[in-house]
Scaffold this active site. Structure first.
Site, PDB file in Angstrom:
ATOM      1  N   ASN B 153       0.877  -1.169   0.000  1.00 47.90           N
ATOM      2  CA  ASN B 153       0.000   0.000   0.000  1.00 47.90           C
ATOM      3  C   ASN B 153       0.908   1.211   0.000  1.00 47.90           C
ATOM      4  O   ASN B 153       1.622   1.438   0.969  1.00 47.90           O
ATOM      5  CB  ASN B 153      -0.880   0.041   1.258  1.00 47.90           C
ATOM      6  N   HIS B 166       7.965   0.314   2.281  1.00 42.92           N
ATOM      7  CA  HIS B 166       7.788  -1.056   2.785  1.00 42.92           C
ATOM      8  C   HIS B 166       6.614  -1.729   2.106  1.00 42.92           C
ATOM      9  O   HIS B 166       5.783  -1.070   1.473  1.00 42.92           O
ATOM     10  CB  HIS B 166       7.561  -1.043   4.296  1.00 42.92           C
ATOM     11  N   GLN B 168       3.964  -5.512   2.649  1.00 40.14           N
ATOM     12  CA  GLN B 168       3.509  -6.487   3.629  1.00 40.14           C
ATOM     13  C   GLN B 168       3.368  -7.853   2.969  1.00 40.14           C
ATOM     14  O   GLN B 168       3.213  -7.956   1.754  1.00 40.14           O
ATOM     15  CB  GLN B 168       2.165  -6.080   4.220  1.00 40.14           C
ATOM     16  N   HIS B 281       0.380 -12.134  -7.718  1.00 37.60           N
ATOM     17  CA  HIS B 281      -0.422 -13.354  -7.794  1.00 37.60           C
ATOM     18  C   HIS B 281       0.373 -14.405  -8.562  1.00 37.60           C
ATOM     19  O   HIS B 281       0.866 -14.128  -9.657  1.00 37.60           O
ATOM     20  CB  HIS B 281      -1.738 -13.096  -8.535  1.00 37.60           C
ATOM     21  N   HIS B 301      -0.435  -6.982 -10.030  1.00 31.41           N
ATOM     22  CA  HIS B 301      -1.459  -5.972 -10.310  1.00 31.41           C
ATOM     23  C   HIS B 301      -1.066  -4.664  -9.632  1.00 31.41           C
ATOM     24  O   HIS B 301      -0.717  -4.669  -8.450  1.00 31.41           O
ATOM     25  CB  HIS B 301      -2.807  -6.377  -9.714  1.00 31.41           C
ATOM     26  N   LYS B 314     -10.324   8.639  -8.426  1.00 29.48           N
ATOM     27  CA  LYS B 314     -11.558   7.990  -8.862  1.00 29.48           C
ATOM     28  C   LYS B 314     -12.224   7.391  -7.635  1.00 29.48           C
ATOM     29  O   LYS B 314     -11.576   6.663  -6.871  1.00 29.48           O
ATOM     30  CB  LYS B 314     -11.222   6.880  -9.862  1.00 29.48           C
ATOM     31  N   PHE B 315     -13.498   7.676  -7.451  1.00 29.66           N
ATOM     32  CA  PHE B 315     -14.232   7.080  -6.342  1.00 29.66           C
ATOM     33  C   PHE B 315     -14.962   5.830  -6.833  1.00 29.66           C
ATOM     34  O   PHE B 315     -15.773   5.908  -7.743  1.00 29.66           O
ATOM     35  CB  PHE B 315     -15.233   8.080  -5.768  1.00 29.66           C
TER      36      PHE B 315
HETATM   37  O1  LIG Z   1     -21.856  11.137 -10.789  1.00 26.96           O
HETATM   38  P1  LIG Z   1     -21.147  11.644  -9.589  1.00 26.96           P
HETATM   39  O2  LIG Z   1     -22.009  11.672  -8.364  1.00 26.96           O
HETATM   40  O3  LIG Z   1     -20.479  12.940  -9.804  1.00 26.96           O
HETATM   41  O4  LIG Z   1     -19.962  10.583  -9.315  1.00 26.96           O
HETATM   42  C1  LIG Z   1     -19.841   9.755  -8.205  1.00 26.96           C
HETATM   43  O5  LIG Z   1     -20.651   8.600  -8.326  1.00 26.96           O
HETATM   44  C2  LIG Z   1     -20.372   7.754  -9.433  1.00 26.96           C
HETATM   45  C3  LIG Z   1     -21.251   6.532  -9.335  1.00 26.96           C
HETATM   46  O6  LIG Z   1     -21.043   5.790  -8.169  1.00 26.96           O
HETATM   47  C4  LIG Z   1     -18.885   7.359  -9.478  1.00 26.96           C
HETATM   48  O7  LIG Z   1     -18.623   6.699 -10.683  1.00 26.96           O
HETATM   49  C5  LIG Z   1     -17.968   8.577  -9.348  1.00 26.96           C
HETATM   50  O8  LIG Z   1     -16.634   8.143  -9.253  1.00 26.96           O
HETATM   51  C6  LIG Z   1     -18.380   9.374  -8.122  1.00 26.96           C
HETATM   52  O9  LIG Z   1     -17.566  10.514  -7.984  1.00 26.96           O
HETATM   53  O1  LIG Z   2      -1.652  -2.864   8.253  1.00 28.05           O
HETATM   54  P1  LIG Z   2      -1.725  -1.453   7.761  1.00 28.05           P
HETATM   55  O2  LIG Z   2      -0.740  -1.144   6.701  1.00 28.05           O
HETATM   56  O3  LIG Z   2      -1.665  -0.471   8.856  1.00 28.05           O
HETATM   57  O4  LIG Z   2      -3.186  -1.321   7.158  1.00 28.05           O
HETATM   58  C1  LIG Z   2      -3.497  -1.050   5.833  1.00 28.05           C
HETATM   59  O5  LIG Z   2      -3.460  -2.225   5.049  1.00 28.05           O
HETATM   60  C2  LIG Z   2      -4.361  -3.260   5.421  1.00 28.05           C
HETATM   61  C3  LIG Z   2      -4.232  -4.384   4.418  1.00 28.05           C
HETATM   62  O6  LIG Z   2      -4.578  -3.985   3.115  1.00 28.05           O
HETATM   63  C4  LIG Z   2      -5.792  -2.756   5.512  1.00 28.05           C
HETATM   64  O7  LIG Z   2      -6.609  -3.752   6.081  1.00 28.05           O
HETATM   65  C5  LIG Z   2      -5.902  -1.490   6.364  1.00 28.05           C
HETATM   66  O8  LIG Z   2      -7.231  -0.982   6.288  1.00 28.05           O
HETATM   67  C6  LIG Z   2      -4.903  -0.462   5.831  1.00 28.05           C
HETATM   68  O9  LIG Z   2      -4.954   0.704   6.593  1.00 28.05           O
END
Ligand SMILES: O=P(O)(O)O[C@H]1O[C@H](CO)[C@@H](O)[C@H](O)[C@H]1O
Ligand SMILES: O=P(O)(O)O[C@H]1O[C@H](CO)[C@@H](O)[C@H](O)[C@H]1O
Lengths: 351, 351
Positions: B153, B166, B168, B281, B301, B314-315
């Protein structure tokens, strides 16, 4: 030999709606958090903002002028991800380079004329208007489209780019992944057990009680046994109902009441307007209206990201994206916390 | 009738590794963004911070003292999601309330003694050390565990809580969802086509070129045809390789080189230390070492969240969580952008 304690001992739980597993490692809540802290949501949103394209009477990007609406208001998304007339990419493709046509329509639905309210702060009668409109849109778009996804992104943390209370409806010419998997799982369960999966599940949870957040005579809200998000909930009718437009007048009334209760508890948890994405799943529509969909049960999923406070969320990242979803408190712990919260909103208590 | 243009016309693309679809709506990039803006990553990280538990010579939460390491350094996570001795939740369960034992081990691996470097800023020889250590850990934990997930991450935006470079490693007594689905898909493809899915895919992409970001004689990086994240990439060997510990000395050298190229391009895209989650993977291990896993092909990936700039991501929210993943530019557009970026890091150019 130690005896098993879900709060202390990591384990896997099965999600029967997605045929997948979640890793529950509740002891992880003990670790300190030194990571990203989110901006708390904006507190002072003006009731009316002349530049906000969702407010009554304002002009949108398309040049269209909103009516001076005084309840809900629905319009076509000015930047839709799905349009009704996209050409077909054609067939005869290599198995590793497959594409398919996608057509649809994207609508936006304002819940209220004021920008400074949210569902939990609205009157029950106003929430009923939202439910009525959801039912109407599902019925209307469901004539043509196999899937009508009603969803709300609440809060900037969930990608919502406008503070005005609203949701979206994306209807598509295809059955998307999530409902396709859910359809398959519910069908298999029904064939094997002779009762819809979620009807049976609601009965079991109503008896067990430990994951119930709030309930009334028609509805039940639980933190599902297989919840992945910290405070994820599942809103279920007790009666077998295929789609939201089948709700009776009484059921719409009790749905508005339970939504207000749940969302008030959410806001009270960290005394913040609780961000989430939510949406409705019911039996598919369009050509599926003619099929037997008895295996389906209407339900809503709430996926809120917050974990520790108003500004520390759960990150679904490396391990979750590449291997498996993981949660840091048990669903029973989350349900208990939510259940014990007051049903009066912290903002109205302050006044 | 309009002719189909993937940049203008929404369509679905099939992900053969996950048996799912993604909605590509490239015309959506035209919409203005008024939503959440992220904090840019911290720019001035000290090379050594006496309070950082990952630095050489410092004391960690467990009370253990890190050695004065000068290359990579591996230790057991002080707050592990998986422990080796959790008791079994027991069997004989209702089909809607199923749990399973989960056991494992979580390790942390520092890439470098300095906190102010990242992989793209490290020397190729230093990256080779990281690859060697990945191979070693996989071999070691793979004796016991069916799945050894190596993942990174990177950046606070991806939940990383420590700026020191780092990754994990979480090894588990079970095959997690994502590799389980990928195993099923690769197996079915192999049975049908007589060649591993990703071996065939790499050949096709090497010919087509339009989604290639960077390549060398052993490796290929593409924005996969079915990418969901805006600048998602897939790192593939050209030769059929089951697991990372099978890499030859030459292949480790060329892997370090291509990783440095890719990650430099990522950083150059928005001139920011590019956040992402990445992971490897390969064929499952433990009891699976004795099975025929010819359908598997090693790959990594990369899932980076940024979409428009260093601060606009991107949400993956409402529609994506409840219905189907959706992207706002085509994989070909993303590949072209990355391909055309310089291979010298913006930070070293400045000096
Ligand atoms: O269309 P909006 O509300 O601007 O966009 C939001 O919702 C969408 C649908 O979940 C997502 O694809 C977008 O990334 C998010 O920002
Ligand atoms: O263990 P970390 O690095 O503090 O934690 C991070 O990686 C984890 C594994 O993807 C996630 O579950 C945690 O939500 C994230 O904050």
């Amino acid at each position: 030999d130690l005896s098993f304690d879900p709060k202390e001992h990591q384990h896997l739980r099965y999600n029967p709606l997605r045929d997948s597993w979640v890793l529950v490692s509740a002891h992880r809540m003990k670790r300190p958090w030194a990571g990203q802290v989110e901006k708390p949501p904006e507190e002072h949103i003006p009731r009316y903002d002349p530049r906000n394209p969702l407010c009554p009477g304002n002009t949108r990007a398309s040049g269209e002028v909103n009516p001076s609406y005084d309840s809900t208001f629905v319009f076509e998304n000015d930047f839709p991800a799905l349009q009704s007339d996209a050409p077909d990419p054609g067939s005869d493709q290599h198995p590793l380079f497959q594409s398919k046509a996608a057509r649809g329509v994207c609508k936006v639905m304002c819940f209220h004329p004021w920008s400074d309210v949210t569902l939990p702060l609205m009157k029950k009668e106003e929430i009923i208007k939202v439910i009525d409109k959801w039912a109407e849109i599902l019925e209307e778009l469901g004539v043509t489209y196999p899937w009508v996804q009603i969803f709300e992104n609440k809060g900037a943390m969930m990608g919502c780019s406008n503070p005005h209370p609203h949701c979206q409806v994306w209807a598509s010419s295809f059955l998307p992944n999530e409902p396709a998997v859910s359809d398959r799982c519910q069908r298999a369960y029904y064939q094997k057990n002779g009762e819809p999966l979620l009807v049976q599940y609601a009965k079991q949870e109503a008896e067990k009680k430990e994951r119930v957040v709030v309930e009334n005579s028609d509805w039940l809200v639980v933190v599902p046994y297989w919840a992945t998000w910290p405070y994820q909930t599942l809103l279920l009718p007790r009666r077998h109902i295929l789609r939201i437009n089948e709700l009776t007048v009484e059921e719409r009334d009790s749905l508005a009441a339970i939504m207000k209760q749940l969302l008030t508890k959410y806001d009270n948890l960290f005394e913040v307007s609780f961000p989430y994405s939510m949406g409705w799943h019911g039996a598919p529509t369009g050509p599926h209206l003619k099929e037997d969909n008895s295996h389906w049960q209407l339900h809503a999923h709430y996926y809120p990201p917050l974990l520790r406070s108003a500004t520390v969320k759960k990150f679904m990242v490396g391990y979750e994206m590449l291997a498996q979803e993981q949660r840091d408190l048990t669903p029973e712990q989350a349900a208990e916390k939510l259940r014990n919260l007051p049903e009066e909103h912290y903002k109205t208590r302050e006044n």
